[in-house]
Structure formats: C-alpha cells, structure tokens
Design a protein around this motif. Structure first.
Motif, PDB file in Angstrom:
ATOM      1  N   UNK A  83       0.835  -1.204   0.000  1.00 18.05           N
ATOM      2  CA  UNK A  83       0.000   0.000   0.000  1.00 18.05           C
ATOM      3  C   UNK A  83       0.873   1.258   0.000  1.00 18.05           C
ATOM      4  N   UNK A  84       1.956   1.217   0.759  1.00 21.92           N
ATOM      5  CA  UNK A  84       2.881   2.358   0.792  1.00 21.92           C
ATOM      6  C   UNK A  84       3.520   2.569  -0.579  1.00 21.92           C
ATOM      7  N   UNK A  89       3.948   5.445  -5.755  1.00 21.25           N
ATOM      8  CA  UNK A  89       3.876   5.427  -7.215  1.00 21.25           C
ATOM      9  C   UNK A  89       2.827   6.418  -7.706  1.00 21.25           C
ATOM     10  N   UNK A  90       1.674   6.462  -7.036  1.00 18.41           N
ATOM     11  CA  UNK A  90       0.623   7.407  -7.429  1.00 18.41           C
ATOM     12  C   UNK A  90       1.111   8.848  -7.273  1.00 18.41           C
ATOM     13  N   UNK A  95       3.040  13.803  -9.860  1.00 21.89           N
ATOM     14  CA  UNK A  95       4.077  14.816 -10.016  1.00 21.89           C
ATOM     15  C   UNK A  95       4.616  14.836 -11.440  1.00 21.89           C
ATOM     16  N   UNK A  96       4.781  13.667 -12.036  1.00 22.16           N
ATOM     17  CA  UNK A  96       5.278  13.588 -13.411  1.00 22.16           C
ATOM     18  C   UNK A  96       4.273  14.181 -14.385  1.00 22.16           C
ATOM     19  N   UNK A  97       3.005  13.891 -14.183  1.00 20.97           N
ATOM     20  CA  UNK A  97       1.963  14.458 -15.043  1.00 20.97           C
ATOM     21  C   UNK A  97       1.932  15.977 -14.911  1.00 20.97           C
TER      22      UNK A  97
END
Length: 129
Positions: A83-84, A89-90, A95-97
């Motif tokens: 979950x962490x 990753x989310x 941030x990348x988007x």
C-alpha cells in the motif's frame, strides 16, 4: 467366548498402563513442556521487502498446519508495504503528469514569443512609407 476373553484382557492391559502412567509420573509431567515454535521474522525491518525476502519466508509448522498469527503478521506487513509503494507510485505519477503539463505549457509560451509577428503588425507594410 474367545472374543469376550480377548476384550477383557485388552481392557485390563489398558487400565494397568493408565494406572502406571498416572502413578509413575509423580510430580513431574511425563514429557517436559515444549517451547512453542515461533517465527523468526526474516523480513527486513530497515528496508522495503523484496522478492528474495518473500521467497525466503518460511513459517514453522503447528499442530494443524501453520500458526495463523505468524501468517497474518507477515501478510499484514506485506500488505502495508504494498500500500505504501502504491501510494508512492501514485504520488510520483501525479508529479510527473504535473511536470509534463507545466513543461508543455511553457514550451507553447516560448514558441509563441519566438514566432515572428504578422506582417500586418509591422509598420510600413501596408504600402505606407
């Protein structure tokens, strides 16, 4: 009749064995109390769990299989770490988007300012001199 005699003798042997076990045991139990087998947690506490850690995970056997508490603890730990990682990753994808969106908007602004102005905007192009 022979069968009845056999059952009586077998019953007498069982009663004698139980009596000897109870009387002969004295104050001590016939077998010392065995320490319960506990899981040595090979999952690393100081770093994220990797594939090799999960492959090396072995649970001690109990009377009917594995100790449910050991398995539950390991699965809870793995679930928390997954979950962490999913949350991380989310966050990174968000941030990348955002960085890509800001970068593409900045590129458009740079392209607009670097373009030549229209000929109608330049003085003297309308035939005036």
């Amino acid at each position: 009749m022979v069968m009845f005699l056999f059952l009586v003798v077998a019953l007498a042997v069982v009663v004698a064995a139980v009596t000897l076990a109870v009387v002969g045991g004295g104050d001590q139990a016939p077998l010392p109390e065995a320490a319960p087998e506990r899981l040595y947690d090979p999952l690393p506490p100081d770093r994220p769990v990797g594939r090799a850690d999960v492959d090396a995970l072995r649970f001690p056997l109990a009377a009917r299989g594995y100790r449910m508490s050991d398995v539950d603890d390991a699965l809870n730990r793995l679930a928390a770490e997954l979950a962490e990682r999913d949350a991380r990753i989310a966050d990174l994808e968000t941030a990348l988007t955002g960085a890509r969106a800001a970068g593409s908007a900045g590129d458009r602004d740079d392209r607009i300012s670097m373009e030549k102005p229209d000929r109608a905007d330049q003085p003297g192009q309308d035939g005036e001199r």
